[in-house]
Design a protein around this motif. Structure first.
Motif, PDB file in Angstrom:
ATOM      1  N   GLN A 125       0.869  -1.176   0.000  1.00 28.63           N
ATOM      2  CA  GLN A 125       0.000   0.000   0.000  1.00 28.63           C
ATOM      3  C   GLN A 125       0.906   1.226   0.000  1.00 28.63           C
ATOM      4  O   GLN A 125       1.630   1.469   0.965  1.00 28.63           O
ATOM      5  N   LEU A 126       0.843   1.970  -1.087  1.00 28.28           N
ATOM      6  CA  LEU A 126       1.713   3.132  -1.246  1.00 28.28           C
ATOM      7  C   LEU A 126       0.879   4.389  -1.445  1.00 28.28           C
ATOM      8  O   LEU A 126      -0.288   4.326  -1.837  1.00 28.28           O
ATOM      9  N   LYS A 127       1.495   5.522  -1.182  1.00 28.04           N
ATOM     10  CA  LYS A 127       0.950   6.835  -1.543  1.00 28.04           C
ATOM     11  C   LYS A 127       1.951   7.435  -2.518  1.00 28.04           C
ATOM     12  O   LYS A 127       3.161   7.426  -2.271  1.00 28.04           O
ATOM     13  N   VAL A 128       1.448   7.976  -3.633  1.00 33.66           N
ATOM     14  CA  VAL A 128       2.314   8.501  -4.679  1.00 33.66           C
ATOM     15  C   VAL A 128       2.034   9.980  -4.885  1.00 33.66           C
ATOM     16  O   VAL A 128       0.876  10.404  -4.921  1.00 33.66           O
ATOM     17  N   ASP A 153      -3.508   6.996  -3.783  1.00 36.25           N
ATOM     18  CA  ASP A 153      -3.326   5.617  -3.357  1.00 36.25           C
ATOM     19  C   ASP A 153      -2.825   4.758  -4.512  1.00 36.25           C
ATOM     20  O   ASP A 153      -3.278   4.906  -5.654  1.00 36.25           O
ATOM     21  N   TYR A 154      -1.900   3.885  -4.205  1.00 37.40           N
ATOM     22  CA  TYR A 154      -1.350   2.923  -5.152  1.00 37.40           C
ATOM     23  C   TYR A 154      -1.229   1.619  -4.379  1.00 37.40           C
ATOM     24  O   TYR A 154      -0.275   1.426  -3.637  1.00 37.40           O
ATOM     25  N   ALA A 202       0.580  -7.344 -12.768  1.00 34.59           N
ATOM     26  CA  ALA A 202       0.082  -6.777 -11.507  1.00 34.59           C
ATOM     27  C   ALA A 202      -1.231  -6.038 -11.743  1.00 34.59           C
ATOM     28  O   ALA A 202      -1.463  -5.479 -12.820  1.00 34.59           O
ATOM     29  N   LEU A 203      -2.063  -6.046 -10.707  1.00 39.46           N
ATOM     30  CA  LEU A 203      -3.289  -5.251 -10.677  1.00 39.46           C
ATOM     31  C   LEU A 203      -3.105  -4.217  -9.582  1.00 39.46           C
ATOM     32  O   LEU A 203      -2.763  -4.551  -8.453  1.00 39.46           O
ATOM     33  N   VAL A 204      -3.300  -2.951  -9.940  1.00 36.30           N
ATOM     34  CA  VAL A 204      -3.070  -1.846  -9.006  1.00 36.30           C
ATOM     35  C   VAL A 204      -4.315  -0.982  -8.947  1.00 36.30           C
ATOM     36  O   VAL A 204      -4.924  -0.668  -9.971  1.00 36.30           O
ATOM     37  N   GLY A 205      -4.698  -0.580  -7.729  1.00 38.75           N
ATOM     38  CA  GLY A 205      -5.853   0.293  -7.539  1.00 38.75           C
ATOM     39  C   GLY A 205      -5.767   0.971  -6.197  1.00 38.75           C
ATOM     40  O   GLY A 205      -4.674   1.326  -5.754  1.00 38.75           O
ATOM     41  N   LEU A 242      -7.501   2.323 -11.421  1.00 34.38           N
ATOM     42  CA  LEU A 242      -7.235   0.913 -11.674  1.00 34.38           C
ATOM     43  C   LEU A 242      -6.286   0.790 -12.857  1.00 34.38           C
ATOM     44  O   LEU A 242      -6.456   1.476 -13.872  1.00 34.38           O
ATOM     45  N   TRP A 243      -5.286  -0.067 -12.676  1.00 34.00           N
ATOM     46  CA  TRP A 243      -4.344  -0.351 -13.749  1.00 34.00           C
ATOM     47  C   TRP A 243      -4.056  -1.845 -13.778  1.00 34.00           C
ATOM     48  O   TRP A 243      -3.958  -2.487 -12.736  1.00 34.00           O
ATOM     49  N   ILE A 244      -3.894  -2.378 -14.976  1.00 32.02           N
ATOM     50  CA  ILE A 244      -3.320  -3.704 -15.164  1.00 32.02           C
ATOM     51  C   ILE A 244      -1.964  -3.452 -15.815  1.00 32.02           C
ATOM     52  O   ILE A 244      -1.884  -2.782 -16.855  1.00 32.02           O
ATOM     53  N   LEU A 245      -0.911  -3.949 -15.171  1.00 27.72           N
ATOM     54  CA  LEU A 245       0.460  -3.722 -15.630  1.00 27.72           C
ATOM     55  C   LEU A 245       1.119  -5.058 -15.947  1.00 27.72           C
ATOM     56  O   LEU A 245       0.793  -6.080 -15.352  1.00 27.72           O
TER      57      LEU A 245
END
Length: 189
Positions: free
Chosen positions: A109-112, A128-129, A141-144, A151-154
């Motif tokens: 869990q990150l903050k960007v 939020d990341y 990876a799935l990021v949200g 939402l991102w799919i990477l």
């Protein structure tokens, strides 16, 4: 004796409708599953280049039309350097530099922030990341985040097969994301 005018009735009725709408929106939010970050990630394995396979449209990506990538590097202070790049409709590559700060012991869990370094202290300027899903080899990876807004799919590769893509879309759906908003990102590599 207390008496009410017709306008008083309409004000009361409007207030009741507004309250009912507010409570029903809270009820809908309560029914929507809360996204959950994976327990932990190895930031050194996560570092490097990722290709954006799909994303929710966002204001800050409005100029991007293809070839979107994210590069991560671990800084000496344990923050993560972020370099996002994409191609605009004129064919020009643009980029944005930021920094990510871990919010949990597992670094999932990150903050960007993409503000200049001197302005990153300003409250409410970090997004939020959350890494919601990642394969064991750190290839997809799935990021949200908790708000369902992002939402991102990477992927480490510019393209992934349809069954992998659908599997990650299903994970997003299971977490309550409106996957009908997902836009696949063209990658020309």
């Amino acid at each position: 004796m207390f008496s009410m005018k017709a306008t008083d009735h309409s004000i009361i009725f409007s207030s009741l409708i507004a309250c009912a709408s507010l409570f029903s929106s809270f009820a809908l939010q309560a029914e929507s599953p809360m996204p959950k970050a994976v327990e932990q990630i190895d930031v050194n394995k996560y570092a490097g280049q990722w290709y954006e396979i799909a994303h929710f449209p966002m204001y800050f990506q409005r100029k991007c039309v293809s070839d979107t990538t994210a590069n991560y590097a671990v800084n000496s202070d344990k923050t993560i350097a972020v370099l996002n790049s994409c191609r605009t409709k004129t064919g020009k590559m643009i980029s944005s530099q930021g920094v990510a700060y871990s919010q949990n012991a597992g670094n999932s869990q990150l903050k960007v922030s993409f503000l200049p370094a001197g302005l990153r202290w300003i409250p409410f300027t970090k997004g939020d990341y959350w890494v919601l899903r990642i394969d064991p080899d750190y290839r997809v990876a799935l990021v949200g985040g908790p708000s369902h807004k992002y939402l991102w799919i990477l992927s480490r590769d510019p393209h992934i097969d349809a069954s992998t893509y659908q599997s990650y879309v299903q994970t997003a759906r299971d977490y309550g994301y409106d996957v009908s908003k997902l836009v696949q990102t063209p990658q020309h590599k």
